[in-house]
Write an enzyme that holds these catalytic residues in place. Structure first.
Site, PDB file in Angstrom:
ATOM      1  N   GLU A  43       0.837  -1.212   0.000  1.00  0.00           N
ATOM      2  CA  GLU A  43       0.000   0.000   0.000  1.00  0.00           C
ATOM      3  C   GLU A  43       0.869   1.259   0.000  1.00  0.00           C
ATOM      4  O   GLU A  43       0.602   2.218  -0.740  1.00  0.00           O
ATOM      5  CB  GLU A  43      -0.901  -0.018   1.231  1.00  0.00           C
ATOM      6  CG  GLU A  43      -1.704   1.250   1.442  1.00  0.00           C
ATOM      7  CD  GLU A  43      -2.104   1.438   2.897  1.00  0.00           C
ATOM      8  OE1 GLU A  43      -2.323   2.594   3.295  1.00  0.00           O
ATOM      9  OE2 GLU A  43      -2.177   0.432   3.633  1.00  0.00           O
ATOM     10  N   ASP A  47       0.750   3.905  -3.292  1.00  0.00           N
ATOM     11  CA  ASP A  47       0.373   5.313  -3.200  1.00  0.00           C
ATOM     12  C   ASP A  47       1.269   6.170  -4.092  1.00  0.00           C
ATOM     13  O   ASP A  47       0.792   7.038  -4.832  1.00  0.00           O
ATOM     14  CB  ASP A  47       0.468   5.763  -1.742  1.00  0.00           C
ATOM     15  CG  ASP A  47       0.138   7.232  -1.564  1.00  0.00           C
ATOM     16  OD1 ASP A  47      -1.044   7.586  -1.706  1.00  0.00           O
ATOM     17  OD2 ASP A  47       1.061   8.019  -1.291  1.00  0.00           O
ATOM     18  N   ASP A 116      -6.995   1.095   0.387  1.00  0.00           N
ATOM     19  CA  ASP A 116      -5.664   0.576   0.714  1.00  0.00           C
ATOM     20  C   ASP A 116      -5.333  -0.652  -0.132  1.00  0.00           C
ATOM     21  O   ASP A 116      -4.203  -0.797  -0.624  1.00  0.00           O
ATOM     22  CB  ASP A 116      -5.583   0.203   2.199  1.00  0.00           C
ATOM     23  CG  ASP A 116      -5.627   1.420   3.111  1.00  0.00           C
ATOM     24  OD1 ASP A 116      -5.479   2.549   2.601  1.00  0.00           O
ATOM     25  OD2 ASP A 116      -5.815   1.236   4.329  1.00  0.00           O
ATOM     26  N   GLU A 119      -4.433   0.339  -3.707  1.00  0.00           N
ATOM     27  CA  GLU A 119      -3.048   0.813  -3.801  1.00  0.00           C
ATOM     28  C   GLU A 119      -2.070  -0.357  -3.741  1.00  0.00           C
ATOM     29  O   GLU A 119      -1.077  -0.389  -4.484  1.00  0.00           O
ATOM     30  CB  GLU A 119      -2.754   1.807  -2.677  1.00  0.00           C
ATOM     31  CG  GLU A 119      -3.445   3.148  -2.855  1.00  0.00           C
ATOM     32  CD  GLU A 119      -3.159   4.113  -1.732  1.00  0.00           C
ATOM     33  OE1 GLU A 119      -3.217   5.330  -1.970  1.00  0.00           O
ATOM     34  OE2 GLU A 119      -2.883   3.656  -0.596  1.00  0.00           O
TER      35      GLU A 119
END
Length: 228
Positions: A43, A47, A116, A119
């Site tokens: 995650e 991002d 989450d 990502e």
């Protein structure tokens, strides 16, 4: 089952363990499973990967925009509601490995968990297939959102929209309840739930109370089928 998800994102993993890691919520290990892996590290990487791809796309395709506008549009495209929307598009929640407690509490359809996991999935594609592979996946999944943001038609005042919907249904009064504050004073995350009576419609989190209320309203609208 994982093959079905690969078809959804139009990408086949060479290393299936990366995909499995991306689909593993931290609660899976916390409930006594003999695995320490979770998708939190992926995650973190995802991002940045998502931000890079969207930044590059906006830079190349919107030469008319100044830095401030580019930043604003990027923030709209990569925000939690957008990520959760893409996750629902590919039914990502149904593939997640999570603890029973988290699942019972509605974790499979919670915006924060879906965002989450989205990502993490993008990071897994990046590590498995490189930048070009993840660029294709991102631009395909986010195409509608990118178009809507650039046309200015994304509806971001979810609280007002939810209020309008609930009033039209005549089912009662909406209330927002702050249920948790996470982290130190200088970096708090607020968790809010929106309810009608005792029925929880949605749960959201954000860096301010207002942001968490908007996130909760957005999740409620998604569950009601108003946002897809």
């Amino acid at each position: 089952m994982l093959t079905y998800l690969e078809q959804k994102i139009n990408y086949e993993f060479k290393d299936k363990t990366l995909l499995l890691e991306a689909l593993t919520h931290s609660s899976w290990a916390h409930e006594g499973k003999n695995e320490k892996v979770s998708n939190e590290r992926l995650e973190f990487l995802g991002d940045s990967v998502l931000s890079l791809v969207i930044s590059e796309y906006l830079y190349k395709n919107r030469k008319d925009l100044e830095e401030g506008s580019l930043s604003k549009y990027r923030a709209e495209i990569v925000c939690e509601p957008s990520l959760a929307r893409c996750a629902r598009k590919i039914e990502l929640g149904s593939f997640l490995r999570m603890g029973k407690g988290e699942e019972i509490s509605g974790g499979r359809d919670r915006d924060s968990i879906l965002a989450d996991a989205m990502e993490a999935l993008l990071a897994a594609v990046y590590l498995d297939g490189g930048l070009e592979a993840v660029r294709r996946v991102i631009l395909d999944l986010f195409k509608e959102i990118i178009d809507e943001v650039l046309k200015g038609i994304i509806y971001r005042d979810y609280k007002t929209r939810l209020q309008e919907v609930v009033q039209s249904m005549e089912v009662g009064k909406i209330t927002y309840e702050l249920v948790e504050e996470i982290g130190p004073d200088h970096n708090k995350t607020f968790v809010t739930q929106v309810k009608i009576g005792d029925v929880v419609l949605g749960i959201g989190q954000g860096k301010s109370k207002k942001e968490s209320e908007q996130a909760a309203a957005m999740e409620a609208l998604s569950k009601l089928g108003i946002l897809k």
